[in-house]
Write a protein that holds these residues in place. Structure first.
Motif, PDB file in Angstrom:
ATOM      1  N   PRO A  28       0.805  -1.227   0.000  1.00 27.33           N
ATOM      2  CA  PRO A  28       0.000   0.000   0.000  1.00 27.33           C
ATOM      3  C   PRO A  28       0.840   1.281   0.000  1.00 27.33           C
ATOM      4  N   GLU A  29       2.110   1.176   0.389  1.00 28.49           N
ATOM      5  CA  GLU A  29       2.952   2.369   0.413  1.00 28.49           C
ATOM      6  C   GLU A  29       3.440   2.771  -0.978  1.00 28.49           C
ATOM      7  N   TRP A  30       3.335   1.871  -1.945  1.00 28.24           N
ATOM      8  CA  TRP A  30       3.756   2.185  -3.306  1.00 28.24           C
ATOM      9  C   TRP A  30       2.717   3.065  -3.983  1.00 28.24           C
ATOM     10  N   THR A  31       3.178   3.921  -4.882  1.00 26.23           N
ATOM     11  CA  THR A  31       2.260   4.776  -5.637  1.00 26.23           C
ATOM     12  C   THR A  31       1.597   3.957  -6.747  1.00 26.23           C
ATOM     13  N   ASP A  32       0.556   4.518  -7.327  1.00 27.91           N
ATOM     14  CA  ASP A  32      -0.095   3.846  -8.460  1.00 27.91           C
ATOM     15  C   ASP A  32       0.876   3.680  -9.626  1.00 27.91           C
ATOM     16  N   HIS A  33       1.727   4.664  -9.815  1.00 24.56           N
ATOM     17  CA  HIS A  33       2.710   4.591 -10.896  1.00 24.56           C
ATOM     18  C   HIS A  33       3.642   3.398 -10.702  1.00 24.56           C
ATOM     19  N   ASP A  34       4.075   3.172  -9.477  1.00 22.05           N
ATOM     20  CA  ASP A  34       4.950   2.033  -9.195  1.00 22.05           C
ATOM     21  C   ASP A  34       4.251   0.710  -9.480  1.00 22.05           C
ATOM     22  N   CYS A  35       3.006   0.595  -9.058  1.00 20.47           N
ATOM     23  CA  CYS A  35       2.245  -0.649  -9.278  1.00 20.47           C
ATOM     24  C   CYS A  35       2.022  -0.904 -10.759  1.00 20.47           C
ATOM     25  N   VAL A  36       1.698   0.136 -11.505  1.00 23.23           N
ATOM     26  CA  VAL A  36       1.473  -0.016 -12.947  1.00 23.23           C
ATOM     27  C   VAL A  36       2.774  -0.381 -13.647  1.00 23.23           C
TER      28      VAL A  36
END
Length: 87
Positions: A28-36
């Motif tokens: 959950p600490e990762w940004t959406d950009h990181d997950c994508v």
């Protein structure tokens, strides 16, 4: 051929969505950009593995990949077909 296209059209976007959702829950600490970005790399890796596997199947099933042709095709018929496709 269309069935393979249909499965691929479902599999790869589905893999992307599932990995993105899993990463958002797991990190959950990762940004959406990181997950994508990570999900894109997962899908690209899956495509690379499957492309490599299909290449290995082609190489193993042919004696000479360059000269072996299916359905009795010869250089003359393939060149004739290629020239007719261009016109």
């Amino acid at each position: 051929m269309l069935l393979t296209l249909a499965w691929g059209s479902l599999f790869f976007p589905g893999l992307f969505v599932l990995s993105t959702r899993w990463l958002r829950r797991a990190r959950p600490e990762w940004t959406d950009h990181d997950c994508v970005m990570i999900s894109t790399r997962v899908v690209s890796s899956a495509q690379a593995i499957l492309a490599t596997g299909s290449g290995i199947v082609v190489i193993c099933s042919c004696g000479n990949v360059i000269t072996d042709r299916g359905l009795g095709e010869t250089w003359g018929t393939s060149l004739l077909a290629a020239s007719s496709w261009q016109n």
